[in-house]
Design a protein around this motif. Structure first.
Motif, PDB file in Angstrom:
ATOM      1  N   PHE A   1       0.789  -1.157   0.192  1.00 25.37           N
ATOM      2  CA  PHE A   1      -0.079   0.078  -0.030  1.00 25.37           C
ATOM      3  C   PHE A   1       0.805   1.087  -0.075  1.00 25.37           C
ATOM      4  O   PHE A   1       0.568   2.268  -0.623  1.00 25.37           O
ATOM      5  CB  PHE A   1      -0.915   0.075   1.398  1.00 25.37           C
ATOM      6  CG  PHE A   1      -1.613   1.307   1.236  1.00 25.37           C
ATOM      7  CD1 PHE A   1      -2.619   1.948   0.407  1.00 25.37           C
ATOM      8  CD2 PHE A   1      -1.074   2.352   2.452  1.00 25.37           C
ATOM      9  CE1 PHE A   1      -3.340   2.919   0.647  1.00 25.37           C
ATOM     10  CE2 PHE A   1      -1.635   3.720   2.421  1.00 25.37           C
ATOM     11  CZ  PHE A   1      -2.950   3.812   1.778  1.00 25.37           C
ATOM     12  N   ILE A   2       1.807   1.327   0.857  1.00 24.03           N
ATOM     13  CA  ILE A   2       2.752   2.451   1.015  1.00 24.03           C
ATOM     14  C   ILE A   2       3.361   2.503  -0.240  1.00 24.03           C
ATOM     15  O   ILE A   2       3.505   3.768  -1.078  1.00 24.03           O
ATOM     16  CB  ILE A   2       3.753   2.321   2.190  1.00 24.03           C
ATOM     17  CG1 ILE A   2       2.929   2.308   3.406  1.00 24.03           C
ATOM     18  CG2 ILE A   2       4.866   3.375   2.184  1.00 24.03           C
ATOM     19  CD1 ILE A   2       4.110   2.015   4.663  1.00 24.03           C
ATOM     20  N   GLU A   3       4.151   1.707  -0.961  1.00 20.49           N
ATOM     21  CA  GLU A   3       4.588   1.764  -1.955  1.00 20.49           C
ATOM     22  C   GLU A   3       3.864   2.199  -3.264  1.00 20.49           C
ATOM     23  O   GLU A   3       4.100   3.301  -3.782  1.00 20.49           O
ATOM     24  CB  GLU A   3       5.314   0.419  -2.534  1.00 20.49           C
ATOM     25  CG  GLU A   3       6.236   0.224  -3.392  1.00 20.49           C
ATOM     26  CD  GLU A   3       6.861  -1.082  -3.497  1.00 20.49           C
ATOM     27  OE1 GLU A   3       6.859  -1.655  -4.858  1.00 20.49           O
ATOM     28  OE2 GLU A   3       7.520  -1.766  -2.483  1.00 20.49           O
ATOM     29  N   ALA A   4       2.910   1.818  -3.428  1.00 16.83           N
ATOM     30  CA  ALA A   4       2.084   1.896  -4.583  1.00 16.83           C
ATOM     31  C   ALA A   4       1.305   3.445  -4.383  1.00 16.83           C
ATOM     32  O   ALA A   4       1.169   4.367  -5.208  1.00 16.83           O
ATOM     33  CB  ALA A   4       0.758   1.026  -4.605  1.00 16.83           C
ATOM     34  N   THR A   5       0.893   3.724  -3.189  1.00 16.23           N
ATOM     35  CA  THR A   5       0.323   5.197  -3.054  1.00 16.23           C
ATOM     36  C   THR A   5       1.204   6.090  -2.899  1.00 16.23           C
ATOM     37  O   THR A   5       1.025   7.227  -3.652  1.00 16.23           O
ATOM     38  CB  THR A   5      -0.469   5.071  -1.482  1.00 16.23           C
ATOM     39  OG1 THR A   5      -1.042   3.864  -1.491  1.00 16.23           O
ATOM     40  CG2 THR A   5      -1.745   6.060  -1.601  1.00 16.23           C
ATOM     41  N   ASP A   6       2.591   5.888  -2.393  1.00 19.40           N
ATOM     42  CA  ASP A   6       3.560   6.974  -2.580  1.00 19.40           C
ATOM     43  C   ASP A   6       3.767   7.332  -3.768  1.00 19.40           C
ATOM     44  O   ASP A   6       3.884   8.498  -4.304  1.00 19.40           O
ATOM     45  CB  ASP A   6       4.742   6.507  -1.942  1.00 19.40           C
ATOM     46  CG  ASP A   6       4.764   6.468  -0.236  1.00 19.40           C
ATOM     47  OD1 ASP A   6       3.904   6.854   0.275  1.00 19.40           O
ATOM     48  OD2 ASP A   6       5.823   6.067   0.335  1.00 19.40           O
ATOM     49  N   ALA A   7       3.923   6.218  -4.735  1.00 13.80           N
ATOM     50  CA  ALA A   7       4.280   6.480  -5.970  1.00 13.80           C
ATOM     51  C   ALA A   7       3.245   7.446  -6.759  1.00 13.80           C
ATOM     52  O   ALA A   7       3.426   8.293  -7.656  1.00 13.80           O
ATOM     53  CB  ALA A   7       4.517   5.183  -6.775  1.00 13.80           C
ATOM     54  N   ARG A   8       1.831   6.862  -6.448  1.00  8.20           N
ATOM     55  CA  ARG A   8       0.707   7.773  -7.257  1.00  8.20           C
ATOM     56  C   ARG A   8       0.738   9.240  -6.746  1.00  8.20           C
ATOM     57  O   ARG A   8       0.618  10.173  -7.695  1.00  8.20           O
ATOM     58  CB  ARG A   8      -0.448   7.151  -6.751  1.00  8.20           C
ATOM     59  CG  ARG A   8      -0.820   6.027  -7.717  1.00  8.20           C
ATOM     60  CD  ARG A   8      -2.089   5.208  -6.905  1.00  8.20           C
ATOM     61  NE  ARG A   8      -2.231   3.971  -7.828  1.00  8.20           N
ATOM     62  CZ  ARG A   8      -2.889   3.650  -8.620  1.00  8.20           C
ATOM     63  NH1 ARG A   8      -3.794   4.548  -9.232  1.00  8.20           N
ATOM     64  NH2 ARG A   8      -2.954   2.236  -9.180  1.00  8.20           N
ATOM     65  N   LEU A   9       0.989   9.443  -5.582  1.00 13.00           N
ATOM     66  CA  LEU A   9       1.131  11.037  -4.782  1.00 13.00           C
ATOM     67  C   LEU A   9       2.240  11.475  -5.695  1.00 13.00           C
ATOM     68  O   LEU A   9       2.156  12.792  -5.919  1.00 13.00           O
ATOM     69  CB  LEU A   9       1.318  10.810  -3.442  1.00 13.00           C
ATOM     70  CG  LEU A   9      -0.269  10.448  -2.629  1.00 13.00           C
ATOM     71  CD1 LEU A   9       0.250  10.220  -1.222  1.00 13.00           C
ATOM     72  CD2 LEU A   9      -1.151  11.459  -2.912  1.00 13.00           C
ATOM     73  N   GLN A  10       3.433  10.895  -5.800  1.00 19.39           N
ATOM     74  CA  GLN A  10       4.828  11.437  -6.483  1.00 19.39           C
ATOM     75  C   GLN A  10       4.412  12.039  -7.777  1.00 19.39           C
ATOM     76  O   GLN A  10       4.715  13.008  -8.192  1.00 19.39           O
ATOM     77  CB  GLN A  10       5.880  10.878  -6.244  1.00 19.39           C
ATOM     78  CG  GLN A  10       6.543  10.759  -4.905  1.00 19.39           C
ATOM     79  CD  GLN A  10       6.854  11.959  -4.005  1.00 19.39           C
ATOM     80  OE1 GLN A  10       7.207  12.732  -4.867  1.00 19.39           O
ATOM     81  NE2 GLN A  10       6.570  12.076  -2.877  1.00 19.39           N
ATOM     82  N   GLN A  11       3.790  11.125  -8.276  1.00 21.29           N
ATOM     83  CA  GLN A  11       3.316  11.422  -9.784  1.00 21.29           C
ATOM     84  C   GLN A  11       2.566  12.623  -9.838  1.00 21.29           C
ATOM     85  O   GLN A  11       2.631  13.602 -10.736  1.00 21.29           O
ATOM     86  CB  GLN A  11       2.513  10.178 -10.480  1.00 21.29           C
ATOM     87  CG  GLN A  11       2.494  10.286 -11.800  1.00 21.29           C
ATOM     88  CD  GLN A  11       1.905   8.772 -12.153  1.00 21.29           C
ATOM     89  OE1 GLN A  11       1.330   8.145 -11.647  1.00 21.29           O
ATOM     90  NE2 GLN A  11       2.506   8.375 -13.639  1.00 21.29           N
ATOM     91  N   ALA A  12       1.428  12.521  -8.821  1.00 20.82           N
ATOM     92  CA  ALA A  12       0.496  13.779  -9.169  1.00 20.82           C
ATOM     93  C   ALA A  12       0.865  15.129  -8.472  1.00 20.82           C
ATOM     94  O   ALA A  12       0.822  16.218  -8.878  1.00 20.82           O
ATOM     95  CB  ALA A  12      -0.874  13.528  -8.396  1.00 20.82           C
ATOM     96  N   PHE A  13       1.910  15.040  -7.299  1.00 23.35           N
ATOM     97  CA  PHE A  13       2.336  16.123  -6.573  1.00 23.35           C
ATOM     98  C   PHE A  13       3.973  15.845  -6.454  1.00 23.35           C
ATOM     99  O   PHE A  13       4.301  15.549  -5.172  1.00 23.35           O
ATOM    100  CB  PHE A  13       1.747  16.274  -5.403  1.00 23.35           C
ATOM    101  CG  PHE A  13       0.110  16.372  -5.486  1.00 23.35           C
ATOM    102  CD1 PHE A  13      -0.321  17.496  -6.000  1.00 23.35           C
ATOM    103  CD2 PHE A  13      -0.773  15.316  -5.365  1.00 23.35           C
ATOM    104  CE1 PHE A  13      -1.777  17.683  -6.249  1.00 23.35           C
ATOM    105  CE2 PHE A  13      -1.983  15.421  -5.568  1.00 23.35           C
ATOM    106  CZ  PHE A  13      -2.773  16.583  -5.730  1.00 23.35           C
ATOM    107  N   PRO A  14       4.745  16.018  -7.247  1.00 26.08           N
ATOM    108  CA  PRO A  14       6.117  15.840  -7.420  1.00 26.08           C
ATOM    109  C   PRO A  14       6.793  16.205  -6.030  1.00 26.08           C
ATOM    110  O   PRO A  14       6.718  17.793  -5.842  1.00 26.08           O
ATOM    111  CB  PRO A  14       6.771  16.308  -8.397  1.00 26.08           C
ATOM    112  CG  PRO A  14       5.545  16.396  -9.752  1.00 26.08           C
ATOM    113  CD  PRO A  14       4.561  16.765  -8.803  1.00 26.08           C
TER     114      PRO A  14
END
Lengths: 479, 479
Positions: free
Chosen positions: A369-382
């Motif tokens: 969960f942390i890995e997947a969600t962190d990645a999505r957030l970084q993509q949207a809000f670098p």
């Protein structure tokens, strides 16, 4: 649909007379400056209005004013220590309502050490309950940040969690019986101190976690435990949430039910703590991506607890799970380790606003969960920074998103809805909960409807209507 | 009130066609000799009739036949292993109904050792669940006499108890999530494997213990625990139930959560066991009024568990609590001690009928309850013999009344109502429960109405009507 009175309804005069007759005039607050502390939530996010703040001191007084509300169709907002993080105890606008504060219902009615139970009224402060247990060499294990001001009634109404759930469960699992004033102003005496009772529907657990929308919890029989002989704390440095999960399995294997705390803290959490509270010391020579705080409660001795930790950590080193570890050798050292954990929320306040989430996923899926969600957030809000910490042993994370270094906090908060959508959609995909331990209140009511099935929402509404047909209880919350 | 079809209603033809279409003809039993095993309870106290016995093998099949029942207003009696002690899974007369057996819904859907959960369908036999956990070095702690034939769906529907409740709780406390087919034939997917989830009313605990009167549990996520390294058993001889309670306090202080079993057995229980099963040996040189079986589950080692027992028993001797004690030194010796406890129900069968009660009182009041109730029974039925045993650690007694020596058992059973009245009135005075772990079923439905408050019964009925407005689910049980 029956007409619901508005705030200006003239019948409120006779209603307030009924309340004054029931409680005495000094316990019916109607002046703005008297009411004001009850009308805004702790975090100052929500405000509402109320005809009056009612301060009953007995269950019978609660029942009497609820009957008055029922007769006049006045909505009721129950309130304990007013520490909700979701606006659960603050009135909503557009509905004639009263705040019913339980804080004068604050007696410890009975303590039965041989039955390991304590009977308390809803307004008892959590810390007082812990102390009363301790005076009888018993443990009341519920423990959370607001324990100096939150009440047991509020803890039960929100099914509060905290740091000891891994071993002892949530507020729900600590409760054996309830006394409740129904929306009709009747008193249900369900104050049973029994470990086994299969004589009908589980009304107790229906009121627990209902956030005051089905009735008012006025008293409860809570479980106590023999006080452990010793508590021992350790801090372990690990390379990833996945390694922290491996440590959890190993710790449970070595310590079984003696493992009472297992808290994850990301590097950024501890950086913020030591930045804003320089008197607190990060105990490792090198920085590590993650740290885990472990607590053992030992029935035997401190030495035995420490020996268990040492065997566990040795195995963890050998398995390559743990990079470094310290085991506290005194109460002071234990305190110092817990201080790191407990100062994370305070350090966040000092650092500036962030976007908070109180979520849970199956323990086995936390790392993914942390890995997947962190990645999505970084993509949207670098560059956004993750302040991720919490009760890993329960799969419960406080998964908070801070702006990138140098970005204005208020400007970043404008992204709150978009951030919530990413995080909550991810929680949903991982079979998780968007409110692990704080409840829904006003904050997450709409959000909850997005993720719950129609079948579940339909059953919730059917129960709400069955028990509170006039929809008097805490409108605008939960359902 | 809508008309309810009787058994001879002609529409049942098209109803059975719908069922056959949904399940295939071989899984709709309509012949008397096929239906017969499903229509009488385990103890052969209750018999009923049914249009058919339905044997779905998937949740969707359950939902399809429930929709057919809903359309035709046919009542539904869910059945698991048919081991109810209260007639809870047997149809009542006067109502067109089907028995819906869950026994073909018997898949283990998933096991997640890292999350310590297992997802099972309702028809999985309890023992299979225990074994599946064990194969992953995990413990599923629910354990009771019928575990070789009862199903987890039935365990949940009756909130089953057993011998490990002291440490692990009832079936309720072992369940994290449910899948339920509602009385409208909808599927509620509440199969969440979360330790924390505060997103609405606790529907899970409403279905648990509802004995199939609110819907049909089709699957569940159950908690697992790390398997303890060792189990150690001891038997202690004490002079009275009061001394047994003192031993319980002391044992909890010494062993904390490692104390997983604490079973009381009166002298007569063990006399009957050794009379009817002479291969089983009473291990003390002299007879004592009471014996207590204790079990420790140790996370460390067998040696550590035995050392804990030895320190505990030494303290108990010194305090004058225990008269004699043995600590098992092998798995065989542990087995021999548990055999004494487990043969009590069988010895009762050999000895002849008695009048049984499954009651609970607060643990601190067990001794007073036994003393007061024994005295009342002796006054009313001089010479009656008390076969009192059970889960003292939970305040749960199987408080059974045998006829005086030489009195005909059937003649004595004519006093059942009078005996029940004495026992249950006493339970009520002591703040107890007339059904601790067996549920209400048909057996105690009326009796329960006598002791529950109108407020509580009113809320139960409101919930029943809200969720099952056609009153299709398991009529004649619970409410």
């Amino acid at each position: 649909m029956t007409a619901v009175p508005s705030m200006s309804d003239t019948r409120s005069g006779s209603f307030l007379e009924l309340c004054r007759a029931a409680l005495g005039p000094t316990h019916v607050l109607t002046e703005a400056h008297d009411k004001s502390p009850y009308l805004t939530d702790w975090r100052r996010r929500y405000s509402g209005d109320a005809l009056a703040v009612l301060l009953p001191s007995t269950t019978e007084e609660v029942a009497a004013v609820v009957r008055a509300c029922h007769a006049h169709r006045i909505a009721i907002v129950p309130q304990g220590g007013n520490t909700s993080l979701c606006g659960g105890a603050t009135p909503v606008s557009g509905r004639a309502s009263v705040v019913l504060s339980l804080k004068r219902l604050n007696r410890i009615r009975d303590i039965d050490p041989l039955n390991n139970t304590i009977t308390v009224e809803a307004g008892v402060i959590l810390q007082q309950l812990q102390q009363a247990a301790s005076e009888h060499d018993r443990l009341f294990p519920l423990s959370l940040a607001a324990e100096g001001s939150c009440t047991i009634g509020g803890n039960l109404s929100t099914n509060a969690g905290g740091t000891a759930v891994l071993r002892y469960g949530n507020a729900r699992e600590l409760c054996l019986g309830l006394e409740v004033v129904t929306p009709h102003g009747e008193v249900w005496d369900g104050l049973r101190g029994l470990r086994k009772d299969n004589t009908g529907y589980d009304l107790r657990d229906l009121f627990i976690g209902a956030e005051g929308t089905l009735g008012i919890i006025t008293a409860a029989v809570m479980k106590l435990y023999p006080a452990p002989r010793a508590r021992v704390t350790a801090l372990a440095a690990v390379q990833s949430p996945r390694a922290a999960l491996s440590l959890l399995s190993l710790a449970q294997q070595y310590a079984g039910p003696a493992l009472t705390g297992f808290e994850l803290m990301s590097a950024l959490c501890l950086t913020l703590v030591t930045r804003h509270f320089p008197q607190l010391r990060y105990p490792f020579a090198a920085p590590y991506p993650q740290a885990v705080l472990l607590e053992l409660s030992d029935s035997e001795s401190e030495a035995h607890g420490r020996a268990t930790f040492e065997a566990m950590m040795e195995a963890a080193f050998e398995a390559g799970i743990v990079a470094d570890a310290v085991v506290a050798e005194s109460v002071q050292q234990s305190r110092a380790l817990w201080n790191l954990r407990e100062h994370i929320p305070l350090a966040q306040v000092e650092e500036g606003k962030n976007i908070k989430h109180d979520i849970a996923v199956p323990i086995s899926r936390v790392a993914d969960f942390i890995e997947a969600t962190d990645a999505r957030l970084q993509q949207a809000f670098p560059g956004c920074r993750m302040v991720t910490f919490g009760h890993l042993g329960d799969g419960n994370l406080h998964y908070n998103v801070s702006p990138p270094e140098g970005v204005d906090h208020d400007a970043f908060l404008a992204n709150q809805d978009a951030v919530n959508r990413i995080v909550h959609d991810s929680v949903h995909r991982f079979g998780g909960s968007i409110s692990a331990e704080h409840g829904l209140g006003q904050l997450k009511r709409e959000e909850n409807r997005r993720y719950k099935s129609d079948v579940e929402l339909g059953m919730m509404r059917a129960i709400k209507t069955a028990l509170d047909p006039q929809a008097l209880m805490n409108p605008g919350k939960v359902v």
